[in-house]
Design an enzyme around this catalytic site. Structure first.
Site, PDB file in Angstrom:
ATOM      1  N   GLY A  13       8.472 -34.647  27.657  1.00 45.25           N
ATOM      2  CA  GLY A  13       7.795 -34.421  26.374  1.00 45.25           C
ATOM      3  C   GLY A  13       7.798 -35.668  25.502  1.00 45.25           C
ATOM      4  O   GLY A  13       7.923 -35.594  24.281  1.00 45.25           O
ATOM      5  N   ALA A  14       7.614 -36.826  26.152  1.00 44.44           N
ATOM      6  CA  ALA A  14       7.753 -38.103  25.436  1.00 44.44           C
ATOM      7  C   ALA A  14       6.429 -38.660  24.928  1.00 44.44           C
ATOM      8  O   ALA A  14       6.332 -39.823  24.555  1.00 44.44           O
ATOM      9  CB  ALA A  14       8.446 -39.130  26.333  1.00 44.44           C
ATOM     10  N   ASP A  63       3.967 -30.465  33.676  1.00 50.76           N
ATOM     11  CA  ASP A  63       4.518 -29.367  32.885  1.00 50.76           C
ATOM     12  C   ASP A  63       5.918 -29.083  33.421  1.00 50.76           C
ATOM     13  O   ASP A  63       6.079 -28.594  34.547  1.00 50.76           O
ATOM     14  CB  ASP A  63       3.610 -28.137  33.053  1.00 50.76           C
ATOM     15  N   VAL A  64       6.941 -29.374  32.631  1.00 52.03           N
ATOM     16  CA  VAL A  64       8.307 -29.252  33.147  1.00 52.03           C
ATOM     17  C   VAL A  64       8.804 -27.804  33.218  1.00 52.03           C
ATOM     18  O   VAL A  64       9.933 -27.560  33.650  1.00 52.03           O
ATOM     19  CB  VAL A  64       9.308 -30.143  32.362  1.00 52.03           C
ATOM     20  N   ASN A  90      13.712 -33.210  26.642  1.00 52.93           N
ATOM     21  CA  ASN A  90      13.242 -33.163  25.250  1.00 52.93           C
ATOM     22  C   ASN A  90      12.050 -32.225  25.047  1.00 52.93           C
ATOM     23  O   ASN A  90      11.852 -31.716  23.947  1.00 52.93           O
ATOM     24  CB  ASN A  90      12.873 -34.599  24.823  1.00 52.93           C
ATOM     25  N   TYR A 159      12.496 -19.471  19.857  1.00 54.74           N
ATOM     26  CA  TYR A 159      12.955 -20.867  19.748  1.00 54.74           C
ATOM     27  C   TYR A 159      14.486 -20.913  19.595  1.00 54.74           C
ATOM     28  O   TYR A 159      15.164 -21.682  20.290  1.00 54.74           O
ATOM     29  CB  TYR A 159      12.261 -21.472  18.535  1.00 54.74           C
ATOM     30  N   ALA A 161      16.601 -18.541  20.425  1.00 54.87           N
ATOM     31  CA  ALA A 161      17.223 -18.018  21.652  1.00 54.87           C
ATOM     32  C   ALA A 161      17.232 -19.093  22.742  1.00 54.87           C
ATOM     33  O   ALA A 161      18.224 -19.268  23.453  1.00 54.87           O
ATOM     34  CB  ALA A 161      16.463 -16.788  22.129  1.00 54.87           C
ATOM     35  N   ILE A 192      13.124 -32.709  11.679  1.00 55.27           N
ATOM     36  CA  ILE A 192      12.746 -34.087  11.992  1.00 55.27           C
ATOM     37  C   ILE A 192      11.229 -34.208  11.829  1.00 55.27           C
ATOM     38  O   ILE A 192      10.476 -33.317  12.220  1.00 55.27           O
ATOM     39  CB  ILE A 192      13.158 -34.452  13.446  1.00 55.27           C
TER      40      ILE A 192
END
Ligand SMILES: NC(=O)c1ccc[n+]([C@@H]2O[C@H](COP(=O)([O-])OP(=O)(O)OC[C@H]3O[C@@H](n4cnc5c(N)ncnc54)[C@H](O)[C@@H]3O)[C@@H](O)[C@H]2O)c1
Length: 253
Positions: A13-14, A63-64, A90, A159, A161, A192
């Site tokens: 997700g970089a 897609d991880v 990430n 999110y 959970a 962030i």
């Protein structure tokens, strides 16, 4: 200054936000970085920007939450750089739906992207890092949210959970992988400043939280990236199984 020269890292997700900052920071410390993202343009943009700054990076789209695509990310990394030392889990999404309205698909998708991907990538990279035919060892850093442990914003149930799941999984992972010289730590970030929060900040509850933050209104992605660098480098060698909260003091009670 921490040096990661000779190290090879995958950051999931970089393509933007925190992941892009992490990829830049690891590359600036000398690591060769695989920039993974679901979005091809974003992945390419981060990788190009790193190479234009003098670093070494490749973009690998995937897609991880899909195990086969995780395998491709890892194999592309090993084909390109010949080894694997660092994994930063990430990639994440943040559905904003109340529990009363959330459907099963949305719940499942969040758990798949934010939690199951951490299992897939940690397992697959762990096998490479633990391989006795290679130089053993490695570092895994997970990026999750304070919602998994200490905060609860409205409409973030899946999110929260998933983040709590990452914390639990990472502790087990740290315990099992220590024998192979693999350290596993988790960062729990507060608010962030990224494209993810641009939308979220429209919530009144979050705006109130930001204005009450003890240190500053909102954190910058680099604050998380610098902590990742610390955890990955030699200075972090005695750290495993920990969770580090980076939230400007938001969770001080
Ligand atoms: N921004 C915050 O305030 C905050 C706080 C706590 C934790 N986090 C966590 O930090 C991580 C990064 O957040 P961000 O704010 O930079 O988000 P972002 O939405 O700005 O960027 C996330 C990136 O991940 C990619 N991605 C999404 N699903 C993917 C998948 N299945 N496979 C590969 N890539 C995928 C997206 O395309 C995007 O480029 C997330 O896990 C998020 O939950 C963020």
């Amino acid at each position: 200054m921490t040096s990661l020269s000779t190290k090879v890292a995958i950051v999931t997700g970089a393509g933007q936000g925190i992941g892009a900052a992490i990829a830049h920071t690891l590359a600036a410390a000398g690591a060769c970085v695989t920039v993974n993202d679901l979005n091809p343009d974003r992945a390419e943009r981060t990788a190009v920007s790193i190479t234009e700054s003098g670093g070494q990076a490749i973009a690998v789209v995937g897609d991880v939450s899909n195990k086969f695509q995780c395998v491709n990310v890892i194999e592309s990394t090993r084909d390109q750089w010949g080894r694997l030392d660092i994994l930063v889990n990430n990639a994440g999404i943040q559905p904003r739906t109340s529990i009363l309205k959330m459907d099963e698909w949305e719940w499942n998708r969040c758990l798949e992207v934010n939690l199951k991907s951490v299992f897939f990538m940690s397992q697959l990279c762990g096998r490479v890092m633990a391989d006795e035919n290679q130089e053993r060892g490695g570092v895994i850093v997970n990026i999750a949210a304070t919602a998994g442990a200490v905060t609860a914003w409205p409409n973030r149930s899946a999110y929260g959970a998933a983040s709590a799941g990452v914390v639990g999984f990472a502790r087990e992972c740290a315990r099992e992988f220590a024998q192979y010289g693999i350290r596993v730590n988790t960062i729990l970030a507060g608010l962030i400043d990224t494209p993810m929060t641009t939308q979220a900040l429209k919530d009144e509850a979050l705006q109130t939280a930001v204005s009450a933050n003890p240190l500053q209104s909102i954190g910058q992605p680099d604050a998380v990236a610098q902590a990742v660098l610390y955890l990955c480098g030699e200075n972090g060698r005695y750290l495993t199984g920990t969770t580090l909260i980076i939230d400007g003091g938001q969770t001080i009670v």
